[in-house]
Design a protein around this motif. Sequence first.
Motif, PDB file in Angstrom:
ATOM      1  N   UNK A  46       1.043  -1.352   0.084  1.00  0.00           N
ATOM      2  CA  UNK A  46      -0.087  -0.085   0.223  1.00  0.00           C
ATOM      3  C   UNK A  46       1.218   1.338  -0.222  1.00  0.00           C
ATOM      4  N   UNK A  47       2.049   1.091   0.769  1.00  0.00           N
ATOM      5  CA  UNK A  47       2.726   2.225  -0.003  1.00  0.00           C
ATOM      6  C   UNK A  47       3.067   2.883  -0.976  1.00  0.00           C
ATOM      7  N   UNK A  48       2.831   2.020  -1.902  1.00  0.00           N
ATOM      8  CA  UNK A  48       3.182   2.332  -3.228  1.00  0.00           C
ATOM      9  C   UNK A  48       2.132   2.108  -4.656  1.00  0.00           C
ATOM     10  N   UNK A  74      -5.521   3.674   2.482  1.00  0.00           N
ATOM     11  CA  UNK A  74      -5.793   4.428   3.880  1.00  0.00           C
ATOM     12  C   UNK A  74      -3.818   4.966   3.896  1.00  0.00           C
ATOM     13  N   UNK A  75      -3.237   4.059   4.077  1.00  0.00           N
ATOM     14  CA  UNK A  75      -1.790   4.050   3.697  1.00  0.00           C
ATOM     15  C   UNK A  75      -1.379   4.789   2.694  1.00  0.00           C
ATOM     16  N   UNK A  91      -2.370   9.901   6.978  1.00  0.00           N
ATOM     17  CA  UNK A  91      -3.039   8.632   6.938  1.00  0.00           C
ATOM     18  C   UNK A  91      -1.931   7.401   7.753  1.00  0.00           C
ATOM     19  N   UNK A  92      -1.047   7.903   8.333  1.00  0.00           N
ATOM     20  CA  UNK A  92       0.284   6.678   8.564  1.00  0.00           C
ATOM     21  C   UNK A  92      -0.041   5.819   9.423  1.00  0.00           C
ATOM     22  N   UNK A  96      11.542  -3.476  -1.497  1.00  0.00           N
ATOM     23  CA  UNK A  96      11.736  -2.325   0.290  1.00  0.00           C
ATOM     24  C   UNK A  96      12.242  -0.728  -0.093  1.00  0.00           C
ATOM     25  N   UNK A  97      13.352  -0.714  -1.221  1.00  0.00           N
ATOM     26  CA  UNK A  97      13.773   0.705  -0.880  1.00  0.00           C
ATOM     27  C   UNK A  97      12.370   1.373  -0.888  1.00  0.00           C
TER      28      UNK A  97
END
Length: 404
Positions: A104-106, A148-149, A173-174, A219-220
């Motif tokens: 979700x962070x991407x 959300x994230x 949102x974090x 992960x980067x």
Amino acid sequence: MSLTLLITMLLGFAFSISIAVSIGGSAILGLTLFDSDKLILVPKEMFTAIDKFPLAAIPFFILAGNLMETGGISRRLVNFAKSLVGGVQGGLPMTCVLTCMIFAAVSGSSVATTFAIGSILIPALIKHGYPVGYAASLQATSAELGVIIPPSIPMILFGVAAEVSIGELFIAGVVPGLLIGGVLMLFVHLYCRFKGLGKNDGDGRLSVGKATVEAGWALLMPVIILGGIYGGVFTPTEASVVAVFYALIVGLVIHRELEFKHLVAVFKKSVLSSAVIMFIIANAGLFAFLITRAGIPEAIGIWLKEVLDSPAYFLLGVNAALFVIGMFIETSAAIIVLAPILVPVAVFFGIDPVHFGMIMVVNLAMGMITPPFGVNLFAACTVAKISLDRIVGHLLPFVLVIMG
């Protein structure tokens, strides 16, 4: 005309006409019946609704998510998450939630998360003895974290519609995203222990060190994207383009699982997904323009101020209303139509618009996993190759956990 707009739109929903056509059709019919000379406004307002620079982030984030899926990044994220939590009972469902949090962070899209992660984990969950309905409902619920994230497409839409800083919405949102993800992981662990499921979830798990090395480039990616946004290196819109190029380079050059022959299918899939969202935005923009001209937002605002005479009552009422609305109206359309109506009232009650934006996004995101319109449910059912009725029974506990 306002009543005609509302009745026509609701009839469209009732007869299962697509959301975009129901919204746009009601607006066009209203103009035709009451002010046909103004039909020239239809293409103008539809174009104006999508002629906003921040919206360019939507197709790029969708493309980035599809490139991650095809280029092997999703699979490496799954292996990494499994190396962290897969060793305990219920570790595989926990892996599903954790992977969706990272993805979700991407991606910024819950549907993209459902397909990218679900295509790997739903078959794995079924293979380890989990009911297929449980696997699909878990994936649909976990993928909700995709909006959300940060980065999040609905947050971008809210920022545009309510003229609120998208960067501040992303930061806001974090914590809710981590809270919901953490509670879901705790719940599935306890559920598996209670039901006696997942005792062999650790089979085939890589060591943390090996999985981290293999997933290093994957992960980067969120570090670069979110670090760049919060560090002021690039805007959220520019970050979406960075995500695409990063996914391309990693998939083509480093992992070498993405080939040029795959790109046509990936681009086609991304274009279709983006076109659907943009068409909804265009029609919702026309609808919002007409109801604003009719004075509906101001009337609703005055009524809410009179009936809900405190910030607490207002927030309780809005939470309940948005939860129900999310069941029937697509998240993007609901945000574009409702944000200009509700945000001024929230500000009147002294509620920060960024805080209110998170309330809207989280509530409407639950609509993605509640029938009859839950887009995540349909996506998960497609991956699991089951009908919607087989997923509903397993879904209720997840919805109650998030509501709690």
